[in-house]
Design an enzyme around this catalytic site. Structure first.
Site, mmCIF file in Angstrom:
data_model
loop_
_atom_site.group_PDB
_atom_site.id
_atom_site.type_symbol
_atom_site.label_atom_id
_atom_site.label_comp_id
_atom_site.label_asym_id
_atom_site.label_seq_id
_atom_site.Cartn_x
_atom_site.Cartn_y
_atom_site.Cartn_z
ATOM 1 N N ASP A 86 5.099 0.499 11.565
ATOM 2 C CA ASP A 86 3.681 -0.567 11.514
ATOM 3 C C ASP A 86 3.211 -1.493 12.296
ATOM 4 O O ASP A 86 2.210 -2.001 11.840
ATOM 5 C CB ASP A 86 3.880 -0.244 10.169
ATOM 6 C CG ASP A 86 3.023 1.179 9.595
ATOM 7 O OD1 ASP A 86 3.030 2.344 10.430
ATOM 8 O OD2 ASP A 86 3.676 1.868 8.333
ATOM 9 N N ARG A 142 -8.310 -0.843 4.693
ATOM 10 C CA ARG A 142 -7.672 0.323 3.949
ATOM 11 C C ARG A 142 -6.375 -0.577 3.742
ATOM 12 O O ARG A 142 -5.244 -0.099 2.868
ATOM 13 C CB ARG A 142 -7.639 1.397 5.152
ATOM 14 C CG ARG A 142 -8.490 1.740 6.669
ATOM 15 C CD ARG A 142 -8.469 3.671 6.490
ATOM 16 N NE ARG A 142 -7.453 4.377 5.589
ATOM 17 C CZ ARG A 142 -6.695 5.448 6.017
ATOM 18 N NH1 ARG A 142 -6.950 5.288 7.352
ATOM 19 N NH2 ARG A 142 -5.859 6.169 6.133
ATOM 20 N N CYS A 196 -5.488 13.168 14.065
ATOM 21 C CA CYS A 196 -5.689 11.509 12.945
ATOM 22 C C CYS A 196 -5.366 10.310 14.616
ATOM 23 O O CYS A 196 -4.537 10.676 15.372
ATOM 24 C CB CYS A 196 -3.996 11.032 12.264
ATOM 25 S SG CYS A 196 -3.427 9.037 12.006
ATOM 26 N N ARG A 246 0.802 13.687 13.608
ATOM 27 C CA ARG A 246 1.041 13.987 12.281
ATOM 28 C C ARG A 246 0.618 15.303 11.250
ATOM 29 O O ARG A 246 0.456 15.508 10.269
ATOM 30 C CB ARG A 246 0.338 12.460 11.481
ATOM 31 C CG ARG A 246 0.426 11.342 12.505
ATOM 32 C CD ARG A 246 -0.191 10.544 11.516
ATOM 33 N NE ARG A 246 0.282 9.694 10.027
ATOM 34 C CZ ARG A 246 -0.272 8.518 9.259
ATOM 35 N NH1 ARG A 246 -1.101 8.105 9.788
ATOM 36 N NH2 ARG A 246 0.639 9.094 8.523
ATOM 37 N N ARG A 298 -4.467 10.556 4.515
ATOM 38 C CA ARG A 298 -3.834 11.617 4.767
ATOM 39 C C ARG A 298 -2.657 11.533 3.406
ATOM 40 O O ARG A 298 -1.626 12.526 3.262
ATOM 41 C CB ARG A 298 -2.671 11.234 6.307
ATOM 42 C CG ARG A 298 -4.246 11.224 7.407
ATOM 43 C CD ARG A 298 -3.019 11.155 8.269
ATOM 44 N NE ARG A 298 -2.018 12.226 8.721
ATOM 45 C CZ ARG A 298 -1.937 13.625 9.183
ATOM 46 N NH1 ARG A 298 -3.584 12.768 9.873
ATOM 47 N NH2 ARG A 298 -1.272 13.964 9.995
ATOM 48 N N LYS A 316 0.852 -1.404 -0.099
ATOM 49 C CA LYS A 316 0.133 0.214 0.022
ATOM 50 C C LYS A 316 0.943 1.468 0.059
ATOM 51 O O LYS A 316 0.514 1.968 -0.864
ATOM 52 C CB LYS A 316 -1.192 -0.029 1.737
ATOM 53 C CG LYS A 316 -1.781 1.129 1.536
ATOM 54 C CD LYS A 316 -2.302 1.295 2.299
ATOM 55 C CE LYS A 316 -1.347 1.545 3.631
ATOM 56 N NZ LYS A 316 -1.486 3.037 4.272
ATOM 57 N N ASN A 317 1.771 1.469 0.882
ATOM 58 C CA ASN A 317 2.585 2.299 1.484
ATOM 59 C C ASN A 317 3.452 2.475 0.362
ATOM 60 O O ASN A 317 4.080 3.626 0.456
ATOM 61 C CB ASN A 317 3.675 2.301 2.485
ATOM 62 C CG ASN A 317 2.100 2.447 3.653
ATOM 63 O OD1 ASN A 317 0.654 3.218 3.221
ATOM 64 N ND2 ASN A 317 2.516 1.881 4.869
#
Ligand code: EPU
Length: 417
Positions: free
Chosen positions: A304, A396, A116, A121, A92, A22-23
Site C-alpha cells: 500500500d 475511499r 479488482c 484478489r 471488497r 481505514k483497514n
C-alpha cells in the site's frame, strides 16, 4: 465529478494529524456483528469505504449512528445475513461479514467480489478456512452461501498470509467450539488491533502479530468498545510528502514500530526521521538517493506504500528498482507518472525508475486508491499545475487529504471537473 488541482514546488512545513486506519476500522465495524447489543468505535475516519460499511451494516439490520468520528452500532436487530453484490463490488472488504454472520447466525450469503483494478484478489483462502471450521459452502448466482449448525475449531494453514482471510477466520473462530490454530497468519498491526478488540469482547486469542494464532472458542461475545489505531499508510504518505518536497513535517500519530520497513528505506534516501512525543518528524533531503524496494507482507515493505514510494523515486538521483510481490497489477500509476515526465520501465512485476531532476505537472487520472496518492505526491514536487481526476478512489481511503496538505503549505484544492 471532482478533481484535485495542485501547483507544485512548495516545500511542506508544519504538523499534520493522522486519522484512524481505514483497514482497521472496517474489520472492527464488522466484528460488532458477533455480539448482540450496542458497540462503540471511536477515531473512525470519514471515508467513502466507511460509508459503504455503514450501508452494509444497515442493510443487515444493524442500527448505526455516528458523531465526531465515533460510531455506535447496535446489532440487536440484525435480520438479514446477505451482503449484496452492489455493496461488495463497491468495497471488497465487505466480505469480512462472512465470518461474523456465519459464527453468530449459522449462515451467510455474501456476493463474490469479482475483479479488482490491482489484481484478481480471490477469497478462496477465506472459504477454505470456513470449510475447515465445518461450514458448508456453495456458490449460487455469484454468491457464496455458507451454513453451519455449529463451527468447530480446526488447524488452518494458510497457503499465503492473507490479511482479510486472517481477519475473517479470527472472527469466525472466536465463536467456534474448541480451539482453532491459524498458521502462516498475516501479522499486520490491523490484525493485532482486531484480536485485541475481540479479546475485549470476551474472545480468547493469543499470538496475533505472529504467524501462529491460537483461538479458544467461546459461547458468546459482548459488544465492542474501542478506538481505531492511526492509519500507518496515511502516515507513510505524509512522510513521503515531506521527503519529496524537501520539507519538514511532524506527522502526529505515526507509530515507528508499524513503519520500520518504510522508515529504513526513507533513511537510505537521505531523509531524516526523528521520533517525537506524539509522532515522527520527517525532514526531506536536498538530493534524494535512489533505493530499491520489494513489497512483502508485514513487517516487510507494504504494497500500500509502493505507488507513493515510486513517486518519490522519480525524483531521486540514480536508478531504483521496485518489485511488487503482493498484487499482479499494481503498476497502473506508472503510465500517469510517465505523463508527468517520469522515466519508468516495467518488466513483469518490477519497475526500473531513473530519477529525473524535473517533472512537469499534467492532467492525470487516478486508477486506484494508492495510485491517487502517488499522483498527488508527484504533483506536489512537479513544476506547474497537476490535475488529478477520478479522485473518488482517493476519497475511499484518505480523509480530507487536500485540506491536510494545504495546512502544510501546499497549493492544492478540490474543484468540479
Ligand atoms: N489472496 C488469495 N486468496 C485469498 C486471499 C488473498 O489468493 O483468499 C491473495 C491476494 O490475491 C493477494 C494476497 O493474497 O495477492 C494478499 O491479499 P490479502 O488477503 O492480504 O489482502 P486483502 O485482505 O484483500 C488488505 C488491505 C489492502 C492491502 C492488502 C495487503 C483491507 C481492507 N485491505 O487486503 O489494502 O493492500 O491487505 O496488505 O485491509 C488499500 O488500502 O489500498 C488496500 C488495497
Amino acid at each position: 465529478m471532482e478533481k484535485i488541482v495542485i501547483k507544485g514546488g512548495i516545500s511542506l512545513q508544519g504538523e499534520v494529524q493522522v486519522s484512524g486506519a481505514k483497514n482497521s476500522a472496517l474489520p472492527l465495524m464488522f466484528a460488532t456483528l458477533l455480539a448482540d447489543g450496542q458497540s462503540e468505535i471511536s477515531n473512525v475516519p470519514s471515508l467513502r469505504d466507511i460509508n459503504t460499511a455503514e450501508k452494509l451494516l444497515r442493510e443487515l439490520g444493524a442500527e448505526v449512528t455516528s458523531q465526531d468520528n465515533c460510531y455506535r452500532i447496535n446489532t440487536g436487530k440484525v435480520k438479514s445475513v446477505e451482503a449484496p453484490y452492489d455493496l461488495v463490488k463497491t468495497m471488497r472488504a465487505s466480505v469480512l461479514v462472512l465470518g461474523p454472520l456465519l459464527a453468530r447466525f449459522g449462515q451467510a450469503r455474501v456476493s463474490l467480489p469479482g475483479g479488482c483494478a490491482i489484481g484478481a484478489r480471490p477469497i478462496n483462502l477465506h472459504l477454505k478456512g470456513m470449510e475447515a471450521l465445518g461450514a458448508k459452502i456453495h456458490l449460487d448466482h455469484g454468491y457464496v452461501e455458507a451454513t453451519a449448525d455449529k463451527l468447530r475449531g480446526a488447524k488452518i494453514s494458510f497457503d499465503m498470509p492473507t490479511v482479510g482471510g486472517t481477519e475473517n477466520l479470527l472472527m469466525a473462530a472466536s465463536l467456534a467450539e474448541g480451539e482453532t490454530v491459524l498458521e502462516n497468519a498475516a501479522r499486520e498491526p490491523e490484525i493485532v488491533q482486531l484480536a485485541e478488540a475481540l479479546n475485549s469482547m470476551g474472545a480468547k486469542i493469543e499470538g496475533a502479530g505472529t504467524a501462529i494464532i491460537h483461538i479458544q472458542g467461546v459461547a458468546s461475545l459482548t459488544p465492542l468498545k474501542c478506538q481505531v489505531i492511526p492509519d500507518r499508510i496515511e502516515a507513510g504518505t505524509f512522510m513521503i510528502a515531506a521527503a519529496i518536497t524537501g520539507g519538514n513535517i511532524l506527522v502526529r500519530g505515526a507509530v515507528r514500530k508499524d513503519q520500520e520497513a518504510l522508515i529504513s528505506k526513507l533513511i537510505e534516501t537521505g531523509t531524516v526521521i526523528q521520533p517525537e512525543a506524539d509522532g515522527l518528524r520527517v525532514i526531506g533531503p536536498k538530493n534524494l538517493a535512489s533505493v530499491d524496494i520489494r513489497t512483502s507482507v508485514f513487517p516487510g515493505f507494504p504494497t500500500d506504500m509502493q505507488a507513493q514510494f515510486m513517486a518519490l523515486m522519480t525524483r531521486a538521483v540514480g536508478t531504483s528498482r521496485i518489485s511488487e510481490t503482493i498484487f499482479e497489477n499494481r503498476f497502473m500509476h506508472v503510465c500517469e507518472l510517465q505523463r508527468m515526465g517520469a522515466d519508468i520501465q516495467i518488466d513483469g512485476h518490477s519497475a526500473t525508475i531513473r530519477g529525473t531532476a524535473a517533472m512537469t505537472g499534467a492532467p492525470v487520472m487516478a486508477t486506484d486508491l494508492r495510485a491517487s496518492a502517488s499522483l498527488i505526491l508527484a504533483g506536489l514536487a512537479a513544476e506547474n499545475t497537476t490535475e488529478v481526476s477520478r479522485i473518488y478512489h482517493l476519497d475511499r481511503g484518505y480523509e480530507k487529504i487536500e485540506k491536510k496538505l494545504a495546512g502544510l503549505g501546499a497549493n492544492i484544492r478540490r474543484e468540479q471537473e
